[in-house]
Design a protein around this motif. Structure first.
Motif, PDB file in Angstrom:
ATOM      1  N   VAL A   1       0.837  -1.205   0.000  1.00  0.00           N
ATOM      2  CA  VAL A   1       0.000   0.000   0.000  1.00  0.00           C
ATOM      3  C   VAL A   1       0.874   1.258   0.000  1.00  0.00           C
ATOM      4  O   VAL A   1       0.593   2.229  -0.719  1.00  0.00           O
ATOM      5  CB  VAL A   1      -0.958  -0.010   1.206  1.00  0.00           C
ATOM      6  CG1 VAL A   1      -1.634   1.345   1.395  1.00  0.00           C
ATOM      7  CG2 VAL A   1      -2.009  -1.110   1.029  1.00  0.00           C
ATOM      8  N   ALA A   2       1.948   1.245   0.775  1.00  0.00           N
ATOM      9  CA  ALA A   2       2.858   2.388   0.807  1.00  0.00           C
ATOM     10  C   ALA A   2       3.520   2.605  -0.552  1.00  0.00           C
ATOM     11  O   ALA A   2       3.670   3.740  -1.015  1.00  0.00           O
ATOM     12  CB  ALA A   2       3.920   2.185   1.887  1.00  0.00           C
TER      13      ALA A   2
ATOM     14  N   ARG B   1      -2.760   9.657   2.742  1.00  0.00           N
ATOM     15  CA  ARG B   1      -2.348   8.255   2.868  1.00  0.00           C
ATOM     16  C   ARG B   1      -2.675   7.737   4.262  1.00  0.00           C
ATOM     17  O   ARG B   1      -2.788   8.493   5.213  1.00  0.00           O
ATOM     18  CB  ARG B   1      -0.848   8.119   2.612  1.00  0.00           C
ATOM     19  CG  ARG B   1      -0.394   8.688   1.290  1.00  0.00           C
ATOM     20  CD  ARG B   1       1.097   8.494   1.089  1.00  0.00           C
ATOM     21  NE  ARG B   1       1.577   9.155  -0.120  1.00  0.00           N
ATOM     22  CZ  ARG B   1       2.798   9.000  -0.612  1.00  0.00           C
ATOM     23  NH1 ARG B   1       3.660   8.209   0.004  1.00  0.00           N
ATOM     24  NH2 ARG B   1       3.156   9.645  -1.711  1.00  0.00           N
ATOM     25  N   LYS B   2      -2.792   6.416   4.380  1.00  0.00           N
ATOM     26  CA  LYS B   2      -3.032   5.810   5.691  1.00  0.00           C
ATOM     27  C   LYS B   2      -2.213   4.537   5.788  1.00  0.00           C
ATOM     28  O   LYS B   2      -2.259   3.690   4.883  1.00  0.00           O
ATOM     29  CB  LYS B   2      -4.517   5.507   5.895  1.00  0.00           C
ATOM     30  CG  LYS B   2      -4.882   5.259   7.357  1.00  0.00           C
ATOM     31  CD  LYS B   2      -6.382   5.214   7.543  1.00  0.00           C
ATOM     32  CE  LYS B   2      -6.767   5.220   9.021  1.00  0.00           C
ATOM     33  NZ  LYS B   2      -6.110   4.175   9.811  1.00  0.00           N
ATOM     34  N   SER B   3      -1.466   4.394   6.868  1.00  0.00           N
ATOM     35  CA  SER B   3      -0.518   3.280   7.001  1.00  0.00           C
ATOM     36  C   SER B   3      -1.123   2.053   7.674  1.00  0.00           C
ATOM     37  O   SER B   3      -0.430   1.054   7.859  1.00  0.00           O
ATOM     38  CB  SER B   3       0.718   3.736   7.789  1.00  0.00           C
ATOM     39  OG  SER B   3       0.341   4.201   9.070  1.00  0.00           O
ATOM     40  N   THR B   4      -2.394   2.126   8.047  1.00  0.00           N
ATOM     41  CA  THR B   4      -3.087   0.977   8.647  1.00  0.00           C
ATOM     42  C   THR B   4      -4.425   0.797   7.929  1.00  0.00           C
ATOM     43  O   THR B   4      -4.937   1.738   7.309  1.00  0.00           O
ATOM     44  CB  THR B   4      -3.342   1.188  10.151  1.00  0.00           C
ATOM     45  OG1 THR B   4      -4.077   2.413  10.332  1.00  0.00           O
ATOM     46  CG2 THR B   4      -2.030   1.268  10.922  1.00  0.00           C
ATOM     47  N   PRO B   5      -5.029  -0.400   8.011  1.00  0.00           N
ATOM     48  CA  PRO B   5      -6.325  -0.604   7.349  1.00  0.00           C
ATOM     49  C   PRO B   5      -7.386   0.344   7.905  1.00  0.00           C
ATOM     50  O   PRO B   5      -7.374   0.684   9.087  1.00  0.00           O
ATOM     51  CB  PRO B   5      -6.661  -2.061   7.675  1.00  0.00           C
ATOM     52  CG  PRO B   5      -5.351  -2.700   8.019  1.00  0.00           C
ATOM     53  CD  PRO B   5      -4.535  -1.626   8.671  1.00  0.00           C
ATOM     54  N   ILE B   6      -8.314   0.748   7.044  1.00  0.00           N
ATOM     55  CA  ILE B   6      -9.414   1.575   7.522  1.00  0.00           C
ATOM     56  C   ILE B   6     -10.491   0.727   8.178  1.00  0.00           C
ATOM     57  O   ILE B   6     -11.233   1.181   9.041  1.00  0.00           O
ATOM     58  CB  ILE B   6     -10.030   2.421   6.386  1.00  0.00           C
ATOM     59  CG1 ILE B   6     -10.533   1.520   5.243  1.00  0.00           C
ATOM     60  CG2 ILE B   6      -9.020   3.435   5.871  1.00  0.00           C
ATOM     61  CD1 ILE B   6     -11.307   2.271   4.171  1.00  0.00           C
ATOM     62  N   HIS B   7     -10.560  -0.547   7.774  1.00  0.00           N
ATOM     63  CA  HIS B   7     -11.514  -1.481   8.371  1.00  0.00           C
ATOM     64  C   HIS B   7     -11.164  -2.890   7.917  1.00  0.00           C
ATOM     65  O   HIS B   7     -11.111  -3.161   6.720  1.00  0.00           O
ATOM     66  CB  HIS B   7     -12.949  -1.137   7.950  1.00  0.00           C
ATOM     67  CG  HIS B   7     -13.985  -2.057   8.517  1.00  0.00           C
ATOM     68  ND1 HIS B   7     -14.397  -1.998   9.830  1.00  0.00           N
ATOM     69  CD2 HIS B   7     -14.686  -3.070   7.954  1.00  0.00           C
ATOM     70  CE1 HIS B   7     -15.308  -2.920  10.044  1.00  0.00           C
ATOM     71  NE2 HIS B   7     -15.500  -3.590   8.923  1.00  0.00           N
TER      72      HIS B   7
ATOM     73  N   ILE C   1      -5.229   3.636   0.143  1.00  0.00           N
ATOM     74  CA  ILE C   1      -3.914   3.949  -0.405  1.00  0.00           C
ATOM     75  C   ILE C   1      -3.677   5.454  -0.307  1.00  0.00           C
ATOM     76  O   ILE C   1      -2.598   5.912   0.058  1.00  0.00           O
ATOM     77  CB  ILE C   1      -3.825   3.487  -1.869  1.00  0.00           C
ATOM     78  CG1 ILE C   1      -4.012   1.958  -1.960  1.00  0.00           C
ATOM     79  CG2 ILE C   1      -2.489   3.891  -2.489  1.00  0.00           C
ATOM     80  CD1 ILE C   1      -4.241   1.453  -3.371  1.00  0.00           C
ATOM     81  N   GLY C   2      -4.698   6.218  -0.642  1.00  0.00           N
ATOM     82  CA  GLY C   2      -4.609   7.669  -0.606  1.00  0.00           C
ATOM     83  C   GLY C   2      -5.533   8.260  -1.647  1.00  0.00           C
ATOM     84  O   GLY C   2      -6.417   7.579  -2.182  1.00  0.00           O
TER      85      GLY C   2
END
Length: 272
Positions: free
Chosen positions: A94-95, A106-112, A118-119
């Motif tokens: 993902v990064a 961007r988010k470095s952990t799952p949203i759910h 990814i962004g």
């Protein structure tokens, strides 16, 4: 099979899987080197093919030896290399995707659960939000993604990328990983195969003057190859040849993706 296709198959296992099974497939070790696949201990089970009815058997360690127990033939020993496990590095993937597409938010952990943001990227029609979910092959996958999206701020466009499968998601487009990126054999980094805006049906934008930079790089080369009768008639073959020339001359500099080269090549050939 491509390197990304091998990665997709590993991700589709949805957890720890056998290194032995995948290590002879295309691009396996480049995936390790790129940090997209990690060696992570031992598998919990292995296929028993020692009896008349092959079955899944729990891996055990007995008297200094790895193996499994079969009700028909008893204890069967295996080499330690046969029980080494691998895991896909979804966070790393993902990064990498976020960097390839120059994403914001961007988010470095799952949203759910297993759904990652990814962004987002800009388009003239509003933000395009990119997400990753391991598979989009079943109604369970679809419901999981839809539940995750319900917790997200609404974007003008949404694209869900999966390793395998692209079942439709309400209010979003979907695509498989192999159609979006490739692993560059020279740099061992992900590069874009296409613009996500095209897949999502979003208007395309000129970002940071990059297309002008590419035009200055590509158009003279395209024209010179035509004039010197070096150009291939096939669009894909010629785009790959141009990219190879750019790699040789860039000395580590930025090289446009195949999709970008094909776009400029097509425009140059048609006089646009």
């Amino acid at each position: 099979m491509t390197t990304i296709a091998t990665l997709a198959r590993i991700i589709a296992q949805r957890g720890r899987t056998s290194k032995t099974f995948f290590e002879k497939q295309d691009g396996f070790y480049p995936l390790i080197d790129a940090g997209l696949v990690e060696v992570t201990g031992k598998v919990q089970s292995i296929l028993c093919d020692a009896c008349s009815d092959p079955h899944d058997a729990e891996v055990i360690f007995r008297d200094g030896t790895y193996g499994f127990y079969c009700g028909e033939v008893g204890f069967c020993s295996v080499d330690e290399s046969d029980v080494i496990a691998i895991d896909p590095n979804i966070g790393g993937l993902v990064a990498h995707l976020a960097s390839v597409f120059a994403c914001k938010r961007r988010k470095s952990t799952p949203i759910h659960a297993d759904t990652w943001r990814i962004g987002a990227i800009d388009t003239p029609g509003g933000d395009l939000a990119l997400y990753f979910h391991p598979t989009l092959q079943s109604e369970l996958d679809v419901r999981a993604v839809e539940s995750a999206l319900n917790e997200e701020t609404r974007s003008a466009f949404r694209l869900i990328i999966s390793a395998v499968g692209k079942l439709p998601i309400a209010g979003a487009k979907s695509a498989e990983l192999v159609d979006v990126v490739e692993l560059d054999s020279r740099t061992n980094e992900l590069t874009a195969l296409t613009d996500p805006r095209i897949i999502a049906g979003a208007p395309q934008a000129v970002i940071n003057g990059r297309p002008n930079l590419y035009a200055e790089m590509l158009q003279p080369l395209i024209l010179s190859r035509i004039e010197e009768n070096l150009a291939h008639s096939g669009l894909n073959k010629e785009a790959k040849a141009i990219r190879e020339v750019l790699f040789q001359s860039s000395r580590g500099g930025q090289v446009p993706s195949l999709s970008t080269i094909k776009s400029y090549l097509s425009k140059t050939r048609t006089g646009q």
